[in-house]
Design a protein around this motif. Structure first.
Motif, PDB file in Angstrom:
ATOM      1  N   UNK A 141       0.848  -1.201   0.000  1.00 48.14           N
ATOM      2  CA  UNK A 141       0.000   0.000   0.000  1.00 48.14           C
ATOM      3  C   UNK A 141       0.881   1.248   0.000  1.00 48.14           C
ATOM      4  N   UNK A 142       1.971   1.209   0.746  1.00 51.26           N
ATOM      5  CA  UNK A 142       2.910   2.333   0.770  1.00 51.26           C
ATOM      6  C   UNK A 142       3.539   2.528  -0.609  1.00 51.26           C
ATOM      7  N   UNK A 143       3.810   1.423  -1.304  1.00 45.64           N
ATOM      8  CA  UNK A 143       4.369   1.512  -2.656  1.00 45.64           C
ATOM      9  C   UNK A 143       3.394   2.214  -3.604  1.00 45.64           C
ATOM     10  N   UNK A 144       2.091   2.001  -3.409  1.00 45.33           N
ATOM     11  CA  UNK A 144       1.091   2.689  -4.231  1.00 45.33           C
ATOM     12  C   UNK A 144       1.135   4.199  -3.999  1.00 45.33           C
ATOM     13  N   UNK A 145       1.377   4.606  -2.760  1.00 49.03           N
ATOM     14  CA  UNK A 145       1.502   6.035  -2.458  1.00 49.03           C
ATOM     15  C   UNK A 145       2.711   6.619  -3.194  1.00 49.03           C
ATOM     16  N   UNK A 146       3.825   5.883  -3.168  1.00 47.55           N
ATOM     17  CA  UNK A 146       5.028   6.351  -3.871  1.00 47.55           C
ATOM     18  C   UNK A 146       4.728   6.507  -5.357  1.00 47.55           C
ATOM     19  N   UNK A 147       4.010   5.547  -5.939  1.00 48.59           N
ATOM     20  CA  UNK A 147       3.646   5.652  -7.356  1.00 48.59           C
ATOM     21  C   UNK A 147       2.759   6.865  -7.609  1.00 48.59           C
ATOM     22  N   UNK A 148       1.800   7.114  -6.727  1.00 47.59           N
ATOM     23  CA  UNK A 148       0.925   8.273  -6.887  1.00 47.59           C
ATOM     24  C   UNK A 148       1.718   9.576  -6.807  1.00 47.59           C
ATOM     25  N   UNK A 149       2.692   9.630  -5.931  1.00 50.50           N
ATOM     26  CA  UNK A 149       3.536  10.834  -5.818  1.00 50.50           C
ATOM     27  C   UNK A 149       4.339  11.018  -7.100  1.00 50.50           C
ATOM     28  N   UNK A 150       4.899   9.923  -7.611  1.00 49.89           N
ATOM     29  CA  UNK A 150       5.714  10.005  -8.825  1.00 49.89           C
ATOM     30  C   UNK A 150       4.880  10.366 -10.049  1.00 49.89           C
ATOM     31  N   UNK A 151       3.619   9.945 -10.069  1.00 48.89           N
ATOM     32  CA  UNK A 151       2.724  10.286 -11.182  1.00 48.89           C
ATOM     33  C   UNK A 151       2.185  11.705 -11.071  1.00 48.89           C
ATOM     34  N   UNK A 152       2.353  12.329  -9.905  1.00 48.14           N
ATOM     35  CA  UNK A 152       1.866  13.685  -9.710  1.00 48.14           C
ATOM     36  C   UNK A 152       0.453  13.744  -9.167  1.00 48.14           C
ATOM     37  N   UNK A 153      -0.100  12.600  -8.760  1.00 47.29           N
ATOM     38  CA  UNK A 153      -1.451  12.594  -8.204  1.00 47.29           C
ATOM     39  C   UNK A 153      -1.476  13.189  -6.802  1.00 47.29           C
ATOM     40  N   UNK A 154      -0.364  13.099  -6.109  1.00 41.55           N
ATOM     41  CA  UNK A 154      -0.209  13.732  -4.794  1.00 41.55           C
ATOM     42  C   UNK A 154       0.894  14.759  -4.952  1.00 41.55           C
ATOM     43  N   UNK A 155       0.555  15.998  -4.736  1.00 36.85           N
ATOM     44  CA  UNK A 155       1.531  17.082  -4.904  1.00 36.85           C
ATOM     45  C   UNK A 155       1.948  17.618  -3.547  1.00 36.85           C
ATOM     46  N   UNK A 156       3.238  17.954  -3.408  1.00 35.61           N
ATOM     47  CA  UNK A 156       3.685  18.547  -2.141  1.00 35.61           C
ATOM     48  C   UNK A 156       3.047  19.912  -1.923  1.00 35.61           C
ATOM     49  N   UNK A 157       3.009  20.314  -0.676  1.00 33.97           N
ATOM     50  CA  UNK A 157       2.469  21.639  -0.335  1.00 33.97           C
ATOM     51  C   UNK A 157       3.315  22.709  -1.015  1.00 33.97           C
ATOM     52  N   UNK A 158       2.683  23.792  -1.463  1.00 33.34           N
ATOM     53  CA  UNK A 158       3.456  24.860  -2.108  1.00 33.34           C
ATOM     54  C   UNK A 158       4.451  25.469  -1.131  1.00 33.34           C
ATOM     55  N   UNK A 159       5.620  25.791  -1.669  1.00 41.92           N
ATOM     56  CA  UNK A 159       6.667  26.388  -0.842  1.00 41.92           C
ATOM     57  C   UNK A 159       6.348  27.857  -0.600  1.00 41.92           C
ATOM     58  N   UNK A 160       6.566  28.329   0.623  1.00 43.34           N
ATOM     59  CA  UNK A 160       6.320  29.754   0.889  1.00 43.34           C
ATOM     60  C   UNK A 160       7.338  30.612   0.145  1.00 43.34           C
ATOM     61  N   UNK A 161       6.871  31.748  -0.325  1.00 43.34           N
ATOM     62  CA  UNK A 161       7.764  32.673  -1.018  1.00 43.34           C
ATOM     63  C   UNK A 161       8.578  33.433   0.015  1.00 43.34           C
ATOM     64  N   UNK A 162       9.817  33.801  -0.336  1.00 42.77           N
ATOM     65  CA  UNK A 162      10.614  34.588   0.606  1.00 42.77           C
ATOM     66  C   UNK A 162       9.883  35.878   0.958  1.00 42.77           C
ATOM     67  N   UNK A 163       9.860  36.185   2.218  1.00 42.74           N
ATOM     68  CA  UNK A 163       9.203  37.397   2.678  1.00 42.74           C
ATOM     69  C   UNK A 163       7.810  37.160   3.163  1.00 42.74           C
ATOM     70  N   UNK A 164       7.203  36.026   2.819  1.00 41.39           N
ATOM     71  CA  UNK A 164       5.867  35.698   3.326  1.00 41.39           C
ATOM     72  C   UNK A 164       5.968  35.288   4.783  1.00 41.39           C
ATOM     73  N   UNK A 165       5.042  35.780   5.588  1.00 45.27           N
ATOM     74  CA  UNK A 165       5.038  35.402   6.996  1.00 45.27           C
ATOM     75  C   UNK A 165       4.406  34.027   7.133  1.00 45.27           C
ATOM     76  N   UNK A 166       4.889  33.195   8.061  1.00 43.67           N
ATOM     77  CA  UNK A 166       4.256  31.903   8.295  1.00 43.67           C
ATOM     78  C   UNK A 166       2.790  32.086   8.662  1.00 43.67           C
ATOM     79  N   UNK A 167       1.989  31.060   8.400  1.00 44.68           N
ATOM     80  CA  UNK A 167       0.545  31.140   8.629  1.00 44.68           C
ATOM     81  C   UNK A 167       0.204  31.459  10.094  1.00 44.68           C
ATOM     82  N   UNK A 168       1.021  31.042  11.028  1.00 41.28           N
ATOM     83  CA  UNK A 168       0.764  31.260  12.439  1.00 41.28           C
ATOM     84  C   UNK A 168       0.866  32.752  12.796  1.00 41.28           C
TER      85      UNK A 168
END
Length: 106
Positions: free
Chosen positions: A77-104
């Motif tokens: 099942x974990x291997x299926x997650x890796x495949x989904x990540x590699x296919x782009x079905x699961x995308x990482x969270x967008x990186x904050x831009x420099x100068x943006x304040x953290x959400x907190x």
């Protein structure tokens, strides 16, 4: 805590690490699948599953799916997650831009 001064070389190396952290985490997660198939012993297996959970959180895998995988503890099942990540079905969270304040802080 005192802020540490890094050389320009070290600053660039640290920046490259964090710029490529998604790819590093993806690679580590795929290596963990192999290690879980080969793991002998409950203690080692438990540590590997904990690492997999942390990596999936950083890679923005939905919490319900993480919970399911950690409950079943099936490397397939974990291997299926890796495949989904590699296919782009699961995308990482967008990186904050420099100068943006953290959400907190907003």
């Amino acid at each position: 805590m005192a802020e540490r001064e890094y050389s320009r070389y070290a600053q660039k190396a640290i920046k490259r690490f964090y710029d490529n952290r998604d790819q590093i985490d993806e690679q580590r997660l795929s290596e963990l699948v192999t290690n879980l198939y080969l793991a002998e012993g409950e203690k080692k297996s438990k540590k590997l599953w904990e690492s997999a959970g942390e990596l999936m959180e950083r890679l923005n895998v939905p919490p319900s799916r993480i919970e399911h995988i950690l409950t079943k503890r099936d490397p397939a099942i974990l291997a299926e997650v890796v495949q989904d990540i590699q296919k782009g079905l699961i995308r990482p969270a967008p990186k904050p831009k420099p100068g943006d304040a953290p959400a907190a802080e907003k």
